[in-house]
Write a protein that holds these residues in place. Sequence first.
Motif, short mmCIF file in Angstrom:
data_model
loop_
_atom_site.label_atom_id
_atom_site.label_comp_id
_atom_site.label_asym_id
_atom_site.label_seq_id
_atom_site.Cartn_x
_atom_site.Cartn_y
_atom_site.Cartn_z
N THR A 51 44.72 52.69 61.78
CA THR A 51 45.53 53.92 61.64
C THR A 51 44.54 55.20 61.41
OG1 THR A 51 47.28 52.56 60.68
CG2 THR A 51 47.27 55.03 60.30
N HIS A 74 50.85 50.03 62.49
CA HIS A 74 51.40 48.61 62.70
C HIS A 74 52.75 48.28 62.11
CE1 HIS A 74 46.75 48.64 61.99
NE2 HIS A 74 46.94 48.18 63.26
N ARG A 75 53.70 47.85 63.09
CA ARG A 75 54.93 47.85 62.50
C ARG A 75 55.16 46.85 61.39
NH1 ARG A 75 57.65 47.58 68.51
NH2 ARG A 75 55.33 48.37 69.01
N TYR A 76 54.52 45.87 61.28
CA TYR A 76 54.70 44.70 60.37
C TYR A 76 54.48 45.46 58.93
CZ TYR A 76 49.64 43.83 59.01
OH TYR A 76 48.63 44.25 58.63
N TYR A 101 55.52 56.13 61.83
CA TYR A 101 54.41 54.98 62.89
C TYR A 101 53.52 56.00 63.57
CZ TYR A 101 53.94 51.62 66.47
OH TYR A 101 53.65 50.76 67.42
N ARG A 157 51.36 56.13 66.43
CA ARG A 157 50.97 55.09 67.39
C ARG A 157 49.36 55.24 67.85
NH1 ARG A 157 55.52 55.60 71.80
NH2 ARG A 157 54.59 57.70 72.16
N GLU A 171 46.17 49.17 69.19
CA GLU A 171 47.03 48.53 67.88
C GLU A 171 48.51 48.17 68.46
OE1 GLU A 171 45.16 48.21 64.83
OE2 GLU A 171 43.55 49.33 66.17
N ASP A 172 48.88 47.30 67.58
CA ASP A 172 50.20 46.71 67.90
C ASP A 172 50.49 46.25 69.23
OD1 ASP A 172 51.82 46.64 65.49
OD2 ASP A 172 52.90 48.61 65.92
N ASP A 173 49.45 45.73 70.04
CA ASP A 173 49.48 45.13 71.35
C ASP A 173 50.51 43.93 71.42
OD1 ASP A 173 47.70 46.89 72.40
OD2 ASP A 173 46.21 45.92 72.63
N GLU A 190 53.45 43.96 71.20
CA GLU A 190 54.98 44.43 70.45
C GLU A 190 55.52 45.47 71.67
OE1 GLU A 190 56.41 44.06 67.51
OE2 GLU A 190 54.58 43.40 66.24
#
Lengths: 351, 351
Positions: free
Chosen positions: A114, A296-298, A312, A314, A318-320, A322
């Motif tokens: 992040t 990261h969404r989690y 969020y 972006r 990251e968050d690949d 999803e």
Amino acid sequence: MENRHCAIFGPVLTVVVVRLHAHDHPFCDDIMGTNDGVSSSVPASHTITIALIWIKTCQLPNLPPTFLRSLKTSKRASDIPSIRIWYNLRPQTCSSHHDSLPLPNRYVFDVFGTLFDWRSAVVREFKCLARDASKRGSNTEAMLSGVNWMEFTDEWRKGYGRNTKALAAKPTPSDSFPKLDVVHRQILDDLIISHGLHGVFTELELTHVNLAWHRLDPWPDVPQGLRMLQRGYMTSTLSNASVRLLVDLARWGGISFDLLISSELFGTYKPNPRVYLNAAELLDLRPEEVCLVAAHRYDLEAAKGCGYATVYLRRKGEDDGEPEINTPNEKIDVVVDDLQDLAVLLGCMNI
Amino acid sequence: MENRHCAIFGPVLTVVVVRLHAHDHPFCDDIMGTNDGVSSSVPASHTITIALIWIKTCQLPNLPPTFLRSLKTSKRASDIPSIRIWYNLRPQTCSSHHDSLPLPNRYVFDVFGTLFDWRSAVVREFKCLARDASKRGSNTEAMLSGVNWMEFTDEWRKGYGRNTKALAAKPTPSDSFPKLDVVHRQILDDLIISHGLHGVFTELELTHVNLAWHRLDPWPDVPQGLRMLQRGYMTSTLSNASVRLLVDLARWGGISFDLLISSELFGTYKPNPRVYLNAAELLDLRPEEVCLVAAHRYDLEAAKGCGYATVYLRRKGEDDGEPEINTPNEKIDVVVDDLQDLAVLLGCMNI
């Protein structure tokens, strides 16, 4: 020209944040002619940052259509004038469109991915290490030549995700809570073996590269974005990195926070709810009064489950895996691509 | 001229830190003529800060006797030249006199009294409150006219000392650990009654003045002293103030740390050894690798008992009733009167 969309409130309002850098653009006068919420008292010869409220109906309030057209068609930074103009997006100025921005004024940040680009630094350190080790003999050189350090680093990071999530799933604080350096080292040792690299690196080299996570560079928008946010808002980390790791990263990256909160303080890892709830309690705040900024969404979903506001941020890579998210949903209040955009959105001046 | 003695190592070495501010002094050339360890590349028209190593035998290394004489006899700031000169006191430069300075490079600071002047701010807030309340009627005015707010504030602070020491004496972490705001409020309520002031202030006013501890000003040497130290050393609080209180104080005072450590994180208060030991553990350091800077001997003695290095930062009005200490002893490694002196002593440049 950078043209970034920050979607807020889903159906109600979209905010377009545009950065403009250049000199003597013909529509400069058009911009300066708009008064409502736009300061025209800023001296020339500065970089422009403009945040525009763009109502879903595509009416830009108080900004001439020529300017909007220019924004849409302009491709190069040099097309844009050099006067700094602010459209103040503090909640009160948005009240005619919505009761208030859904964001509180305490911000906690996820760190790896992040705020800091872990991939570039760790890959760089592995390549240095491999180059040195290769000089020790043709055998070692052959063993190392086939390794893709980008993939190796991504596997390390995935191991981190698996291990910390498993530790977070334990219901009660563990007496033997392992600090992140220990978790990282266990995964590294496994990877070294599974890649057939046992004995290639010395113990000193492995110890050194395991601490590469203490020597990451922040993403380019982070130092200035954080400084802007800190003028108006409390900022803290909320990270799975240990306290010491956070201290080292902040000093290495030349950035500072009002506070460093690590999940280490609570004897577990994100996304265990205890981390989010105890962090709010440390700040004498209700969870609704805290906003998590993360890539990261989690993480955001767990925070929202505890009552946090969520942004969020972006980040590429990251968050690949999803599905892409461009607009807010019930777990995500605001979507941005850049920390300085968030700061502008919250009315923090770039001075 | 300010002339401060910082005694280190007892019998071996005495360091005199001298601050010089002025212009065009005749012995300017003498100073610039000394090269060993003294940088002469600093531009003129700056404030001088000089730290001199003064060996117990009274020989000033590499500095002309005329300069030493001037230091001893000079009384006014205007007697002294305006060129900034540094005598680097980093450990390695002292090695000919002593193996090394006995200080590590991680510094944790007590807050109330050491970095922040609690007395002035709290008394000021009480006086404001009393002035407002007095306007409500002659009866209230009469009740308030006899109160000495300086003494009242000192009693509040003494109550803090008694209560936190009692809480620190409990052997295990208490589930009902009270944050410092709660402790402060209990003492305040008792004092209001014992001073016959029950009903004089509204609940809102009492809540407000109880949070006066979040709005203290740092001592004048602190902002710059901390900035200097942070260039070379990790800095953190190690305070009985709660985490939120520390965040508020740092923002209010316009100062920043690498980290905020509060005894709240460990469910007890200083001088419980758990605070010092757990703080070192958070930093992945042995206690010997951490130095506590504090204005109260009970705090330094407890830290030394856990293995810390200790700096006694003497502050007028703190540690009253204790015999004066001018030189180090077995519990105190260094004695200073000013944070900037400590920074100079550790080789941090005032740039």
